[in-house]
Design an enzyme around this catalytic site. Sequence first.
Site, PDB file in Angstrom:
ATOM      1  N   LYS A 171       0.860  -1.261  -0.152  1.00  0.00           N
ATOM      2  CA  LYS A 171      -0.146  -0.007   0.041  1.00  0.00           C
ATOM      3  C   LYS A 171       0.973   1.376  -0.068  1.00  0.00           C
ATOM      4  O   LYS A 171       0.736   2.085  -0.881  1.00  0.00           O
ATOM      5  CB  LYS A 171      -0.948   0.205   1.165  1.00  0.00           C
ATOM      6  N   ILE A 216       8.837   6.453  16.920  1.00  0.00           N
ATOM      7  CA  ILE A 216       8.475   7.183  15.835  1.00  0.00           C
ATOM      8  C   ILE A 216       7.145   7.933  16.020  1.00  0.00           C
ATOM      9  O   ILE A 216       7.323   9.340  15.686  1.00  0.00           O
ATOM     10  CB  ILE A 216       8.362   6.266  14.477  1.00  0.00           C
ATOM     11  N   ASP A 260       5.381   0.247  12.179  1.00  0.00           N
ATOM     12  CA  ASP A 260       3.876  -0.224  11.582  1.00  0.00           C
ATOM     13  C   ASP A 260       3.713  -1.723  12.100  1.00  0.00           C
ATOM     14  O   ASP A 260       2.641  -2.229  11.769  1.00  0.00           O
ATOM     15  CB  ASP A 260       3.764  -0.145  10.073  1.00  0.00           C
ATOM     16  N   ARG A 294       1.856  14.050  13.409  1.00  0.00           N
ATOM     17  CA  ARG A 294       2.193  14.037  11.823  1.00  0.00           C
ATOM     18  C   ARG A 294       2.350  15.155  11.306  1.00  0.00           C
ATOM     19  O   ARG A 294       1.697  15.710  10.038  1.00  0.00           O
ATOM     20  CB  ARG A 294       1.067  13.235  11.104  1.00  0.00           C
ATOM     21  N   ARG A 350      -8.373  -0.070   5.083  1.00  0.00           N
ATOM     22  CA  ARG A 350      -7.576   0.695   4.428  1.00  0.00           C
ATOM     23  C   ARG A 350      -6.402   0.111   3.856  1.00  0.00           C
ATOM     24  O   ARG A 350      -5.618   0.756   2.879  1.00  0.00           O
ATOM     25  CB  ARG A 350      -7.057   1.766   5.376  1.00  0.00           C
TER      26      ARG A 350
HETATM   27  C1  EPZ Z   1       4.613   6.730   6.316  1.00  0.00           C
HETATM   28  O1  EPZ Z   1       4.190   7.551   7.015  1.00  0.00           O
HETATM   29  C2  EPZ Z   1       3.498   5.292   6.340  1.00  0.00           C
HETATM   30  N1  EPZ Z   1       2.567   6.005   5.623  1.00  0.00           N
HETATM   31  C3  EPZ Z   1       3.237   5.136   7.836  1.00  0.00           C
HETATM   32  O2  EPZ Z   1       2.518   3.966   7.728  1.00  0.00           O
HETATM   33  C4  EPZ Z   1       4.465   4.498   8.662  1.00  0.00           C
HETATM   34  O3  EPZ Z   1       4.161   4.528   9.860  1.00  0.00           O
HETATM   35  C5  EPZ Z   1       5.375   5.888   8.447  1.00  0.00           C
HETATM   36  O4  EPZ Z   1       5.905   6.139   7.213  1.00  0.00           O
HETATM   37  C6  EPZ Z   1       6.983   5.420   9.213  1.00  0.00           C
HETATM   38  O5  EPZ Z   1       7.547   4.319   8.494  1.00  0.00           O
HETATM   39  C7  EPZ Z   1       2.644   5.961   3.985  1.00  0.00           C
HETATM   40  O6  EPZ Z   1       3.728   5.663   3.863  1.00  0.00           O
HETATM   41  C8  EPZ Z   1       1.197   6.138   3.648  1.00  0.00           C
HETATM   42  P1  EPZ Z   1       7.203   9.676   8.404  1.00  0.00           P
HETATM   43  P2  EPZ Z   1       4.756   9.255   7.148  1.00  0.00           P
HETATM   44  O7  EPZ Z   1       7.158  10.923   7.704  1.00  0.00           O
HETATM   45  O8  EPZ Z   1       5.395   9.367   5.731  1.00  0.00           O
HETATM   46  C9  EPZ Z   1       7.995  12.873  11.866  1.00  0.00           C
HETATM   47  C10 EPZ Z   1       0.591   2.614   7.880  1.00  0.00           C
HETATM   48  O9  EPZ Z   1       0.243   1.839   8.785  1.00  0.00           O
HETATM   49  N2  EPZ Z   1       7.820  14.143  10.597  1.00  0.00           N
HETATM   50  O10 EPZ Z   1       8.288   8.696   8.143  1.00  0.00           O
HETATM   51  O11 EPZ Z   1       3.750  10.083   7.280  1.00  0.00           O
HETATM   52  C11 EPZ Z   1       6.676  12.192  11.871  1.00  0.00           C
HETATM   53  O12 EPZ Z   1       6.101  12.989  12.882  1.00  0.00           O
HETATM   54  C12 EPZ Z   1       0.862   4.247   8.090  1.00  0.00           C
HETATM   55  O13 EPZ Z   1       0.628   2.282   6.548  1.00  0.00           O
HETATM   56  C13 EPZ Z   1       8.379  15.304  10.938  1.00  0.00           C
HETATM   57  O14 EPZ Z   1       8.548  15.794  11.869  1.00  0.00           O
HETATM   58  O15 EPZ Z   1       5.767   9.238   8.383  1.00  0.00           O
HETATM   59  C14 EPZ Z   1       7.345  11.157  12.606  1.00  0.00           C
HETATM   60  O16 EPZ Z   1       7.703  11.118  14.003  1.00  0.00           O
HETATM   61  C15 EPZ Z   1       0.893   4.564   9.404  1.00  0.00           C
HETATM   62  N3  EPZ Z   1       7.971  16.117   9.875  1.00  0.00           N
HETATM   63  C16 EPZ Z   1       8.453  10.829  11.838  1.00  0.00           C
HETATM   64  O17 EPZ Z   1       8.850  11.872  11.236  1.00  0.00           O
HETATM   65  C17 EPZ Z   1       7.541  16.071   8.571  1.00  0.00           C
HETATM   66  O18 EPZ Z   1       7.507  16.499   7.798  1.00  0.00           O
HETATM   67  C18 EPZ Z   1       8.360   9.513  10.881  1.00  0.00           C
HETATM   68  O19 EPZ Z   1       7.310   9.922  10.036  1.00  0.00           O
HETATM   69  C19 EPZ Z   1       7.569  14.511   8.281  1.00  0.00           C
HETATM   70  C20 EPZ Z   1       7.549  13.526   9.374  1.00  0.00           C
END
Ligand code: EPZ
Length: 473
Positions: free
Chosen positions: A65, A370, A348, A165, A440
């Site tokens: 996904k 995370i 995840d 997020r 989802r």
């Molecule tokens: C992706 O989310 C995945 N979603 C999430 O999976 C997954 O949990 C996550 O990566 C971590 O692996 C998709 O790929 C659609 P991040 P994403 O940006 O990209 C911080 C699922 O179950 N951060 O890697 O939103 C954030 O707060 C979903 O399928 C910032 O601070 O996650 C977090 O603490 C749930 N500023 C860390 O980085 C930003 O601009 C990692 O988030 C972006 C992120």
Amino acid sequence: MCYTYNDFLSSATGDLCLGASGEGAAFSGREMGEEYKYLQRCLMEQYIVRGGNPLVGEVEISGAKNAALGILAAAIMTDDTVRIENMPDVRDTNVLLEAMESIGVVVNRVDRHTVETNSAHIGEVSVDYEYIKKIRASYYLIGALLGKYKEAEVPLPGGCNIGSRPIDLHLKGFRALGASVTIRNGFIIAKAEHLHGSRIYLDTVSVGATINIMMAASMAEGYTVIENCAREPHVVDVANFLNSMGANIRGAGTDVIRIRGVAKLHHTDYSIIPDQIEAGTFMFAAAATKGDVMVKNIIPKHLEATSAKLMEIGCEVEEFDSAVRVVASKRLTSTNVKTSPYPGYPTDMQPQICVALSLAQGTSIVTESIFENRFKYMDELARMGAVARVEGNTAIITGVDRLMGARICAPDLRAGAALVIAALAAEGITTIDDIVYIQRGYEKFDEKLRSLGAEIELVHDDKEARKFRFRVG
Ligand code: EPZ
């Protein structure tokens, strides 16, 4: 806690919870009627499970996904037709395809797992709020639209059930590439005369920011270096997809990605990687139910951390070229876990291992590094008899001999899947509400589990639930 209509409306099918901010008021009477009927059906759908059966057999894993979402967005960056295979048939990808159609992309569903898109006549660079509310990953359209059209307007995603997020790193990257980015009336408005290469350091390892910036940079003029990148398999898959369209991206899968922008991208025919999170979910379902499951159509390397933890807690894990077999013949044993970016133990997969540890001999400590709110499901698990204490971003889990069936709610996508695992391992009947979250990211979840011997049904009303109870006795 189960959700009211308003709570649910704001996060009908996404991991995005805008809070019960009276979203219902946004709909007209007619829309409200249709919307209400649709959401009532969502609200009513439940999984009902009679636990206690070890899962035994083989299961095929669907396309990833989180790779599909980035790849679908990137597909709009060419005017040629793009063919994408091994698409998962899940709510998130289907909603993103609707969002793409809403801006003028022609989508042809060749079959359940194959889609062709053509983006030669996109008429709109503004994505409707409706879509970002349903799935936050609609924000990938910013990077794609900005890269191709040098402008994009996408609603600002809010927080969700697992944390706040933020997307500050995404915006930092777009600005570094030369875009002006403003936030107005809840929309992100990004515009650029032209995009130029840049050196971008991601303060936090972010999958979304890495993918979004990589897309925009792939059509910027000049050379971009993104540092401290996410290395997840789905980041690599999006990079490979873009390169198959003529982009020039090197280093995906490492923490430094180098991109030489190109003026145009072209047709491709691409197959998405298998979903390692779906695979890991089935692996833990085998572990928690003392089963013996062959998980097929996977890339074992993507599951190294998950397989290592399963062996640590007492499972036998046998790897094949494109499959892995998990056998749990004895009671699981405790361990400690700390989630971290790939190749570390995936966040995840945190709920899934916690469910398995709730039945293990001994006490385990699980640290979620995370997201700041990813233990909400522990309250639901406690209602099934689990013994766990959450202190900040750490859960201390004392294994119990058995879990008992109960009525519970899925608080988010991965926790929902983990609670299904708990239900499969528990004694008695469990009813799980709000399964729209699970749908989802898991294709035919109940069907695949039934093929492994699980007694699980997706029911739409009390009558169907009663029939299930009568049938399983
Ligand atoms: C992706 O989310 C995945 N979603 C999430 O999976 C997954 O949990 C996550 O990566 C971590 O692996 C998709 O790929 C659609 P991040 P994403 O940006 O990209 C911080 C699922 O179950 N951060 O890697 O939103 C954030 O707060 C979903 O399928 C910032 O601070 O996650 C977090 O603490 C749930 N500023 C860390 O980085 C930003 O601009 C990692 O988030 C972006 C992120």
